[in-house]
Design an enzyme around this catalytic site. Structure first.
Site, PDB file in Angstrom:
ATOM      1  N   LYS A  79       0.839  -1.200   0.000  1.00 20.11           N
ATOM      2  CA  LYS A  79       0.000   0.000   0.000  1.00 20.11           C
ATOM      3  C   LYS A  79       0.875   1.250   0.000  1.00 20.11           C
ATOM      4  O   LYS A  79       1.914   1.299   0.670  1.00 20.11           O
ATOM      5  CB  LYS A  79      -0.898  -0.026   1.239  1.00 20.11           C
ATOM      6  CG  LYS A  79      -1.950   1.070   1.308  1.00 20.11           C
ATOM      7  CD  LYS A  79      -2.817   0.852   2.551  1.00 20.11           C
ATOM      8  CE  LYS A  79      -3.937   1.857   2.657  1.00 20.11           C
ATOM      9  NZ  LYS A  79      -4.802   1.582   3.838  1.00 20.11           N
ATOM     10  N   SER A 157      -9.560   1.752   2.895  1.00 19.35           N
ATOM     11  CA  SER A 157      -8.752   2.581   2.014  1.00 19.35           C
ATOM     12  C   SER A 157      -7.760   1.775   1.168  1.00 19.35           C
ATOM     13  O   SER A 157      -7.167   2.305   0.228  1.00 19.35           O
ATOM     14  CB  SER A 157      -7.985   3.614   2.854  1.00 19.35           C
ATOM     15  OG  SER A 157      -7.102   2.980   3.774  1.00 19.35           O
ATOM     16  N   SER A 181      -9.952  -0.792   6.812  1.00 20.74           N
ATOM     17  CA  SER A 181      -9.287  -0.585   5.521  1.00 20.74           C
ATOM     18  C   SER A 181      -8.629  -1.818   4.927  1.00 20.74           C
ATOM     19  O   SER A 181      -8.271  -1.818   3.756  1.00 20.74           O
ATOM     20  CB  SER A 181      -8.267   0.554   5.623  1.00 20.74           C
ATOM     21  OG  SER A 181      -8.932   1.793   5.716  1.00 20.74           O
TER      22      SER A 181
END
Length: 449
Positions: A79, A157, A181
Protein backbone atom coordinates in the site's frame (compact mmCIF):
# COMPACT_ATOMS: atom_id res chain seq x y z
CA UNK A 1 -12.96 -16.64 -3.11
CA UNK A 2 -10.91 -16.34 -6.27
CA UNK A 3 -9.57 -19.33 -8.19
CA UNK A 4 -6.02 -18.00 -7.94
CA UNK A 5 -3.49 -20.02 -5.90
CA UNK A 6 -2.93 -19.62 -2.17
CA UNK A 7 0.48 -18.87 -0.72
CA UNK A 8 0.80 -22.51 0.36
CA UNK A 9 0.09 -23.71 -3.19
CA UNK A 10 2.62 -21.27 -4.63
CA UNK A 11 5.22 -22.31 -2.04
CA UNK A 12 4.68 -25.97 -2.99
CA UNK A 13 5.06 -25.15 -6.69
CA UNK A 14 8.28 -23.27 -6.02
CA UNK A 15 9.66 -26.06 -3.83
CA UNK A 16 8.90 -28.73 -6.43
CA UNK A 17 10.30 -26.74 -9.33
CA UNK A 18 6.92 -26.53 -11.08
CA UNK A 19 7.44 -22.79 -11.22
CA UNK A 20 10.06 -20.17 -10.44
CA UNK A 21 9.93 -16.79 -8.82
CA UNK A 22 10.79 -15.18 -12.13
CA UNK A 23 7.80 -16.84 -13.79
CA UNK A 24 5.51 -15.68 -10.98
CA UNK A 25 6.76 -12.11 -11.22
CA UNK A 26 6.53 -12.06 -15.01
CA UNK A 27 2.94 -13.33 -14.82
CA UNK A 28 2.01 -10.62 -12.32
CA UNK A 29 3.65 -7.94 -14.46
CA UNK A 30 1.71 -9.18 -17.49
CA UNK A 31 -1.53 -8.83 -15.52
CA UNK A 32 -0.56 -5.30 -14.47
CA UNK A 33 0.23 -4.40 -18.08
CA UNK A 34 -3.00 -5.85 -19.49
CA UNK A 35 -4.65 -2.89 -21.27
CA UNK A 36 -8.08 -4.33 -20.44
CA UNK A 37 -7.26 -4.66 -16.73
CA UNK A 38 -7.13 -2.45 -13.66
CA UNK A 39 -3.33 -2.23 -13.39
CA UNK A 40 -3.01 1.50 -14.11
CA UNK A 41 -5.56 2.30 -11.39
CA UNK A 42 -4.56 -0.39 -8.89
CA UNK A 43 -0.86 0.55 -8.89
CA UNK A 44 0.77 3.93 -8.35
CA UNK A 45 4.23 2.56 -9.08
CA UNK A 46 5.48 -0.78 -10.40
CA UNK A 47 8.91 -2.02 -9.24
CA UNK A 48 9.46 -3.86 -12.51
CA UNK A 49 13.26 -4.19 -12.68
CA UNK A 50 13.75 -4.49 -8.93
CA UNK A 51 11.11 -7.23 -8.74
CA UNK A 52 12.70 -9.24 -11.55
CA UNK A 53 16.14 -8.86 -9.97
CA UNK A 54 14.80 -10.00 -6.59
CA UNK A 55 13.02 -12.93 -8.25
CA UNK A 56 16.23 -14.11 -9.89
CA UNK A 57 18.02 -13.82 -6.56
CA UNK A 58 15.39 -15.93 -4.81
CA UNK A 59 15.56 -18.56 -7.55
CA UNK A 60 19.34 -18.79 -7.09
CA UNK A 61 18.96 -19.12 -3.32
CA UNK A 62 16.36 -21.84 -3.74
CA UNK A 63 18.64 -23.71 -6.13
CA UNK A 64 21.18 -24.09 -3.33
CA UNK A 65 18.46 -24.70 -0.70
CA UNK A 66 19.17 -21.36 0.99
CA UNK A 67 15.82 -19.65 0.47
CA UNK A 68 14.87 -17.53 3.51
CA UNK A 69 11.38 -19.04 3.82
CA UNK A 70 9.01 -21.32 1.87
CA UNK A 71 7.38 -18.15 0.50
CA UNK A 72 10.59 -16.72 -0.93
CA UNK A 73 10.02 -15.41 -4.43
CA UNK A 74 6.26 -14.81 -4.17
CA UNK A 75 5.25 -11.33 -5.44
CA UNK A 76 3.32 -9.06 -3.06
CA UNK A 77 2.05 -5.49 -3.33
CA UNK A 78 2.57 -2.68 -0.81
CA UNK A 79 0.00 0.00 0.00
CA UNK A 80 1.26 3.48 -0.87
CA UNK A 81 1.11 4.39 2.83
CA UNK A 82 4.40 2.55 3.54
CA UNK A 83 7.97 3.69 3.14
CA UNK A 84 10.01 1.75 0.60
CA UNK A 85 13.67 2.68 0.49
CA UNK A 86 14.47 5.04 -2.38
CA UNK A 87 10.81 5.84 -3.17
CA UNK A 88 8.55 8.77 -2.31
CA UNK A 89 5.64 7.79 -0.04
CA UNK A 90 2.62 9.73 -1.32
CA UNK A 91 -0.21 8.08 0.64
CA UNK A 92 -2.45 8.33 -2.42
CA UNK A 93 -2.07 12.13 -2.46
CA UNK A 94 -0.49 14.89 -4.50
CA UNK A 95 0.37 16.85 -1.36
CA UNK A 96 3.50 14.76 -0.67
CA UNK A 97 4.94 14.89 -4.20
CA UNK A 98 7.85 17.04 -3.02
CA UNK A 99 8.84 14.74 -0.17
CA UNK A 100 12.29 13.13 -0.36
CA UNK A 101 12.55 9.40 -1.05
CA UNK A 102 12.39 7.17 2.02
CA UNK A 103 15.76 6.34 3.54
CA UNK A 104 14.66 2.88 4.72
CA UNK A 105 11.87 0.35 4.35
CA UNK A 106 9.08 0.46 6.91
CA UNK A 107 9.54 -2.45 9.36
CA UNK A 108 6.50 -4.23 7.89
CA UNK A 109 8.01 -4.03 4.40
CA UNK A 110 11.43 -5.07 5.67
CA UNK A 111 9.97 -8.14 7.36
CA UNK A 112 8.25 -9.24 4.16
CA UNK A 113 11.50 -8.82 2.24
CA UNK A 114 13.40 -10.73 4.90
CA UNK A 115 11.06 -13.69 4.35
CA UNK A 116 11.87 -13.47 0.63
CA UNK A 117 8.64 -11.94 -0.63
CA UNK A 118 9.18 -9.89 -3.78
CA UNK A 119 7.78 -6.35 -3.75
CA UNK A 120 6.10 -5.82 -7.11
CA UNK A 121 4.85 -2.28 -6.57
CA UNK A 122 2.94 0.33 -4.60
CA UNK A 123 -0.85 0.18 -4.65
CA UNK A 124 -3.39 2.97 -4.95
CA UNK A 125 -5.53 3.93 -1.97
CA UNK A 126 -7.98 6.49 -0.66
CA UNK A 127 -6.00 9.68 -0.12
CA UNK A 128 -4.36 9.53 3.33
CA UNK A 129 -6.46 6.39 4.05
CA UNK A 130 -9.45 8.52 5.06
CA UNK A 131 -12.44 6.55 3.67
CA UNK A 132 -13.88 3.06 3.49
CA UNK A 133 -14.96 3.49 -0.14
CA UNK A 134 -11.70 3.55 -2.12
CA UNK A 135 -12.31 6.44 -4.53
CA UNK A 136 -9.21 8.44 -5.46
CA UNK A 137 -9.67 11.58 -7.62
CA UNK A 138 -5.93 11.97 -8.22
CA UNK A 139 -4.90 8.55 -9.53
CA UNK A 140 -8.20 6.98 -10.53
CA UNK A 141 -10.31 4.36 -8.78
CA UNK A 142 -9.76 0.66 -9.46
CA UNK A 143 -13.01 -1.22 -9.99
CA UNK A 144 -14.11 -4.05 -7.74
CA UNK A 145 -13.95 -7.51 -9.31
CA UNK A 146 -17.76 -7.57 -9.40
CA UNK A 147 -19.43 -6.57 -12.68
CA UNK A 148 -16.54 -4.62 -14.19
CA UNK A 149 -18.91 -3.56 -16.98
CA UNK A 150 -20.82 -1.52 -14.37
CA UNK A 151 -17.99 -0.36 -12.10
CA UNK A 152 -18.42 -0.91 -8.35
CA UNK A 153 -16.25 0.70 -5.67
CA UNK A 154 -13.34 -1.47 -4.49
CA UNK A 155 -13.63 -0.53 -0.82
CA UNK A 156 -11.04 1.45 1.06
CA UNK A 157 -8.75 2.58 2.01
CA UNK A 158 -6.59 -0.33 0.77
CA UNK A 159 -8.36 -0.31 -2.60
CA UNK A 160 -5.49 -1.10 -4.96
CA UNK A 161 -4.20 -3.70 -2.50
CA UNK A 162 -7.38 -5.76 -2.81
CA UNK A 163 -7.70 -5.40 -6.57
CA UNK A 164 -4.04 -6.35 -7.05
CA UNK A 165 -4.64 -9.69 -5.31
CA UNK A 166 -8.09 -10.34 -6.78
CA UNK A 167 -6.69 -9.86 -10.30
CA UNK A 168 -3.45 -11.83 -9.66
CA UNK A 169 -1.29 -8.74 -10.14
CA UNK A 170 0.20 -9.81 -6.79
CA UNK A 171 -0.42 -12.87 -4.64
CA UNK A 172 -0.91 -11.01 -1.35
CA UNK A 173 -0.96 -7.39 -0.25
CA UNK A 174 0.19 -5.28 2.67
CA UNK A 175 -2.51 -2.93 3.90
CA UNK A 176 -3.52 -0.90 6.93
CA UNK A 177 -6.74 -0.90 8.94
CA UNK A 178 -7.97 2.05 11.04
CA UNK A 179 -11.70 1.40 10.67
CA UNK A 180 -11.84 -1.47 8.20
CA UNK A 181 -9.29 -0.59 5.52
CA UNK A 182 -8.11 -4.20 5.13
CA UNK A 183 -11.46 -5.87 5.78
CA UNK A 184 -13.76 -3.68 3.63
CA UNK A 185 -11.81 -3.98 0.33
CA UNK A 186 -11.33 -7.69 1.04
CA UNK A 187 -15.10 -8.05 1.44
CA UNK A 188 -15.78 -6.08 -1.75
CA UNK A 189 -13.42 -8.27 -3.79
CA UNK A 190 -14.02 -11.80 -2.52
CA UNK A 191 -10.83 -11.94 -0.45
CA UNK A 192 -9.78 -12.47 3.16
CA UNK A 193 -8.61 -9.38 5.04
CA UNK A 194 -7.12 -9.27 8.53
CA UNK A 195 -6.91 -6.56 11.18
CA UNK A 196 -4.53 -7.72 13.94
CA UNK A 197 -4.32 -6.63 17.54
CA UNK A 198 -2.70 -3.24 17.08
CA UNK A 199 0.52 -3.94 18.99
CA UNK A 200 1.48 -6.94 16.83
CA UNK A 201 3.03 -4.98 13.95
CA UNK A 202 5.09 -1.76 14.29
CA UNK A 203 3.42 1.31 12.77
CA UNK A 204 6.76 3.01 12.01
CA UNK A 205 7.36 3.97 8.40
CA UNK A 206 3.66 4.26 7.57
CA UNK A 207 1.87 7.59 7.16
CA UNK A 208 -0.55 7.69 10.12
CA UNK A 209 -4.27 8.28 10.00
CA UNK A 210 -5.03 7.71 13.69
CA UNK A 211 -2.19 6.41 15.83
CA UNK A 212 -4.76 5.24 18.40
CA UNK A 213 -6.64 3.09 15.88
CA UNK A 214 -4.18 2.28 13.04
CA UNK A 215 -3.05 -1.31 12.55
CA UNK A 216 -1.16 -3.13 9.80
CA UNK A 217 -2.50 -6.27 8.19
CA UNK A 218 -2.63 -8.47 5.08
CA UNK A 219 -5.14 -9.05 2.29
CA UNK A 220 -4.93 -12.47 0.67
CA UNK A 221 -6.90 -15.46 -0.65
CA UNK A 222 -7.41 -17.61 2.41
CA UNK A 223 -7.29 -17.60 6.18
CA UNK A 224 -4.05 -19.60 6.08
CA UNK A 225 -2.50 -16.99 3.75
CA UNK A 226 -3.39 -14.16 6.12
CA UNK A 227 -2.18 -16.11 9.16
CA UNK A 228 1.19 -16.74 7.52
CA UNK A 229 1.58 -13.11 6.50
CA UNK A 230 0.51 -11.90 9.94
CA UNK A 231 3.19 -14.07 11.54
CA UNK A 232 5.85 -12.63 9.23
CA UNK A 233 4.65 -9.08 9.92
CA UNK A 234 4.62 -9.73 13.68
CA UNK A 235 8.14 -11.21 13.47
CA UNK A 236 6.94 -14.58 14.76
CA UNK A 237 7.44 -18.14 13.46
CA UNK A 238 5.02 -19.16 10.72
CA UNK A 239 3.08 -22.04 12.25
CA UNK A 240 0.31 -23.66 10.17
CA UNK A 241 -3.15 -22.83 11.45
CA UNK A 242 -5.10 -25.81 12.80
CA UNK A 243 -8.77 -25.26 11.87
CA UNK A 244 -10.93 -25.38 14.98
CA UNK A 245 -13.95 -27.70 14.86
CA UNK A 246 -17.20 -25.81 14.37
CA UNK A 247 -19.25 -28.06 16.65
CA UNK A 248 -19.67 -26.42 20.03
CA UNK A 249 -18.22 -23.01 19.10
CA UNK A 250 -20.00 -20.15 20.86
CA UNK A 251 -20.41 -17.28 18.43
CA UNK A 252 -21.86 -14.00 19.67
CA UNK A 253 -23.92 -12.01 17.16
CA UNK A 254 -24.33 -8.43 18.45
CA UNK A 255 -27.84 -7.09 17.98
CA UNK A 256 -26.66 -3.61 19.01
CA UNK A 257 -25.68 -1.36 16.05
CA UNK A 258 -24.04 -4.13 13.99
CA UNK A 259 -27.30 -5.36 12.43
CA UNK A 260 -28.89 -1.93 11.88
CA UNK A 261 -29.68 -0.71 8.35
CA UNK A 262 -28.34 -3.79 6.56
CA UNK A 263 -29.18 -3.83 2.89
CA UNK A 264 -31.10 -6.79 1.55
CA UNK A 265 -28.12 -8.61 0.03
CA UNK A 266 -26.08 -8.37 3.24
CA UNK A 267 -28.98 -9.40 5.48
CA UNK A 268 -29.77 -12.46 3.34
CA UNK A 269 -26.15 -13.61 3.02
CA UNK A 270 -25.48 -13.16 6.74
CA UNK A 271 -28.62 -15.10 7.72
CA UNK A 272 -27.61 -17.87 5.33
CA UNK A 273 -24.08 -18.00 6.78
CA UNK A 274 -25.40 -18.21 10.36
CA UNK A 275 -27.81 -20.96 9.35
CA UNK A 276 -24.98 -22.97 7.80
CA UNK A 277 -22.81 -22.52 10.90
CA UNK A 278 -25.66 -23.53 13.18
CA UNK A 279 -26.30 -26.63 11.06
CA UNK A 280 -22.61 -27.49 11.42
CA UNK A 281 -22.90 -27.38 15.20
CA UNK A 282 -21.97 -23.82 16.16
CA UNK A 283 -23.92 -22.24 19.00
CA UNK A 284 -25.14 -18.87 17.72
CA UNK A 285 -26.08 -16.47 20.51
CA UNK A 286 -27.62 -13.13 19.65
CA UNK A 287 -26.64 -10.72 22.40
CA UNK A 288 -26.93 -7.05 23.19
CA UNK A 289 -23.62 -5.22 23.32
CA UNK A 290 -24.58 -1.84 24.81
CA UNK A 291 -20.95 -0.73 24.59
CA UNK A 292 -21.36 -0.45 20.82
CA UNK A 293 -23.89 2.34 21.41
CA UNK A 294 -21.02 4.45 22.78
CA UNK A 295 -18.99 4.42 19.57
CA UNK A 296 -21.04 6.81 17.41
CA UNK A 297 -21.23 9.55 20.10
CA UNK A 298 -17.46 9.27 20.60
CA UNK A 299 -17.02 9.93 16.88
CA UNK A 300 -19.67 12.65 16.60
CA UNK A 301 -17.09 15.44 16.23
CA UNK A 302 -14.70 13.32 14.19
CA UNK A 303 -13.28 11.35 17.10
CA UNK A 304 -9.74 10.02 17.21
CA UNK A 305 -9.38 9.96 13.43
CA UNK A 306 -10.14 13.66 12.94
CA UNK A 307 -8.16 14.79 15.99
CA UNK A 308 -5.05 12.75 15.26
CA UNK A 309 -5.05 13.25 11.49
CA UNK A 310 -5.42 17.01 11.96
CA UNK A 311 -2.42 17.01 14.30
CA UNK A 312 -0.33 15.34 11.58
CA UNK A 313 -1.74 17.37 8.64
CA UNK A 314 -2.15 20.84 10.14
CA UNK A 315 0.92 22.37 8.48
CA UNK A 316 0.74 20.35 5.27
CA UNK A 317 -2.90 21.31 4.76
CA UNK A 318 -2.01 25.00 5.05
CA UNK A 319 0.74 24.62 2.44
CA UNK A 320 -0.97 22.20 0.04
CA UNK A 321 -4.63 22.01 1.07
CA UNK A 322 -5.71 23.00 -2.44
CA UNK A 323 -4.49 19.69 -3.86
CA UNK A 324 -6.22 17.48 -1.27
CA UNK A 325 -9.31 15.47 -2.17
CA UNK A 326 -11.98 17.91 -0.85
CA UNK A 327 -13.83 15.08 0.91
CA UNK A 328 -10.67 14.06 2.75
CA UNK A 329 -9.69 17.64 3.58
CA UNK A 330 -13.12 18.31 5.07
CA UNK A 331 -12.90 15.30 7.38
CA UNK A 332 -9.37 16.16 8.52
CA UNK A 333 -10.34 19.75 9.29
CA UNK A 334 -13.03 18.57 11.71
CA UNK A 335 -10.15 17.85 14.09
CA UNK A 336 -9.30 21.54 14.28
CA UNK A 337 -12.46 22.22 16.33
CA UNK A 338 -11.84 19.42 18.84
CA UNK A 339 -10.43 20.86 22.08
CA UNK A 340 -7.61 19.30 24.09
CA UNK A 341 -10.08 18.64 26.93
CA UNK A 342 -12.45 16.83 24.56
CA UNK A 343 -9.58 14.73 23.23
CA UNK A 344 -8.54 13.77 26.77
CA UNK A 345 -12.16 12.82 27.48
CA UNK A 346 -12.09 10.61 24.37
CA UNK A 347 -9.04 8.75 25.64
CA UNK A 348 -10.73 8.06 28.97
CA UNK A 349 -13.98 7.03 27.32
CA UNK A 350 -12.22 4.58 25.03
CA UNK A 351 -10.26 3.04 27.89
CA UNK A 352 -13.56 2.34 29.66
CA UNK A 353 -15.14 1.08 26.42
CA UNK A 354 -12.31 -1.41 25.83
CA UNK A 355 -12.54 -2.83 29.35
CA UNK A 356 -16.35 -3.15 29.31
CA UNK A 357 -16.47 -4.70 25.83
CA UNK A 358 -13.73 -7.20 26.69
CA UNK A 359 -15.64 -8.31 29.79
CA UNK A 360 -18.84 -8.79 27.76
CA UNK A 361 -17.28 -10.59 24.78
CA UNK A 362 -14.57 -12.70 26.43
CA UNK A 363 -16.91 -15.62 27.30
CA UNK A 364 -17.50 -16.26 23.58
CA UNK A 365 -15.17 -17.95 21.11
CA UNK A 366 -15.67 -15.13 18.60
CA UNK A 367 -18.02 -12.33 17.60
CA UNK A 368 -19.75 -12.61 14.20
CA UNK A 369 -21.29 -9.80 12.17
CA UNK A 370 -21.40 -8.58 8.57
CA UNK A 371 -18.14 -6.86 7.59
CA UNK A 372 -20.10 -4.05 5.95
CA UNK A 373 -23.76 -3.05 6.28
CA UNK A 374 -24.04 -2.59 2.52
CA UNK A 375 -22.87 -4.23 -0.67
CA UNK A 376 -20.46 -2.09 -2.69
CA UNK A 377 -22.25 0.77 -4.49
CA UNK A 378 -21.30 1.83 -8.00
CA UNK A 379 -18.57 4.41 -8.50
CA UNK A 380 -20.96 6.58 -10.51
CA UNK A 381 -23.64 6.87 -7.83
CA UNK A 382 -21.13 8.17 -5.29
CA UNK A 383 -20.43 11.31 -7.32
CA UNK A 384 -23.16 12.77 -5.11
CA UNK A 385 -21.67 13.91 -1.77
CA UNK A 386 -24.68 12.88 0.31
CA UNK A 387 -24.69 9.40 -1.22
CA UNK A 388 -20.94 9.14 -0.63
CA UNK A 389 -21.22 10.15 3.04
CA UNK A 390 -24.00 7.66 3.73
CA UNK A 391 -22.21 4.80 1.95
CA UNK A 392 -18.92 5.60 3.67
CA UNK A 393 -20.49 5.52 7.13
CA UNK A 394 -22.28 2.23 6.46
CA UNK A 395 -19.17 0.65 4.95
CA UNK A 396 -17.02 1.62 7.96
CA UNK A 397 -19.45 1.20 10.83
CA UNK A 398 -19.11 -2.46 11.82
CA UNK A 399 -15.36 -2.62 11.29
CA UNK A 400 -14.87 0.56 13.33
CA UNK A 401 -16.56 -1.08 16.31
CA UNK A 402 -13.66 -3.54 16.52
CA UNK A 403 -10.93 -0.90 16.15
CA UNK A 404 -12.57 1.16 18.89
CA UNK A 405 -12.60 -1.79 21.33
CA UNK A 406 -8.95 -2.56 20.43
CA UNK A 407 -9.81 -6.00 19.08
CA UNK A 408 -8.70 -8.17 16.18
CA UNK A 409 -10.86 -9.32 13.27
CA UNK A 410 -10.93 -11.13 9.96
CA UNK A 411 -13.30 -10.80 6.99
CA UNK A 412 -14.27 -13.96 5.10
CA UNK A 413 -16.16 -14.11 1.81
CA UNK A 414 -19.81 -15.10 2.45
CA UNK A 415 -21.37 -14.57 -0.98
CA UNK A 416 -22.10 -17.17 -3.63
CA UNK A 417 -21.09 -17.11 -7.29
CA UNK A 418 -22.93 -14.39 -9.17
CA UNK A 419 -23.78 -12.43 -6.03
CA UNK A 420 -22.07 -9.16 -5.09
CA UNK A 421 -18.98 -9.87 -2.95
CA UNK A 422 -19.73 -9.64 0.78
CA UNK A 423 -17.83 -10.38 3.96
CA UNK A 424 -18.56 -12.07 7.25
CA UNK A 425 -16.42 -10.67 10.05
CA UNK A 426 -15.15 -12.78 12.94
CA UNK A 427 -13.67 -10.77 15.78
CA UNK A 428 -12.00 -11.28 19.13
CA UNK A 429 -10.68 -9.19 21.97
CA UNK A 430 -7.14 -7.82 21.95
CA UNK A 431 -4.57 -10.62 21.83
CA UNK A 432 -6.99 -13.27 20.54
CA UNK A 433 -5.37 -13.31 17.09
CA UNK A 434 -4.48 -17.00 17.04
CA UNK A 435 -7.95 -17.96 18.22
CA UNK A 436 -9.55 -15.87 15.47
CA UNK A 437 -7.36 -17.50 12.82
CA UNK A 438 -8.13 -21.04 14.04
CA UNK A 439 -11.86 -20.38 14.20
CA UNK A 440 -11.89 -18.64 10.81
CA UNK A 441 -9.95 -21.52 9.24
CA UNK A 442 -12.63 -23.91 10.45
CA UNK A 443 -15.47 -21.74 9.18
CA UNK A 444 -14.33 -20.33 5.85
CA UNK A 445 -15.66 -23.09 3.59
CA UNK A 446 -18.97 -23.39 5.46
CA UNK A 447 -19.57 -19.63 5.42
CA UNK A 448 -19.14 -19.51 1.67
CA UNK A 449 -21.58 -22.34 1.12
Amino acid sequence: MTDHPTLAALAADLASGRTTSRKLVEACLAKIDDPAGEGPRAFMHVDREAALTAADAMDKLRAIKAEPSPFAGIPVSIKDLFDIKGQVTRAGSRALDDNPPAEADAPAVARLRRAGFVVIGRTNMTEFAYSGIGINPHYGTPKSVYRRDVGYVPGGSSSGAAVSVADAMAHAALGTDTGGSCRIPAANNGLVGYKPSQQRVPLDGAVPLSFSLDSIGPLARSVACCAALDAVLADQPVVPVAPRPIKGLRLAVPTTVALDDLDEAVSAAFARALEALSAAGAIIEKIEVPEFNDVAPMSAKGGFTAAESYAWHRYLIVAHGDVYDPRVRERILRGEALSAAEYVDLIGARKSLIARAAARLSPYDAVAMPTTAIAAPTIAELADDKAFTRANLLALRNCTLINMIDGCAISLPMHRTGEPPLGLMLAGVNGADRDVFEIAAGLEKVVRG
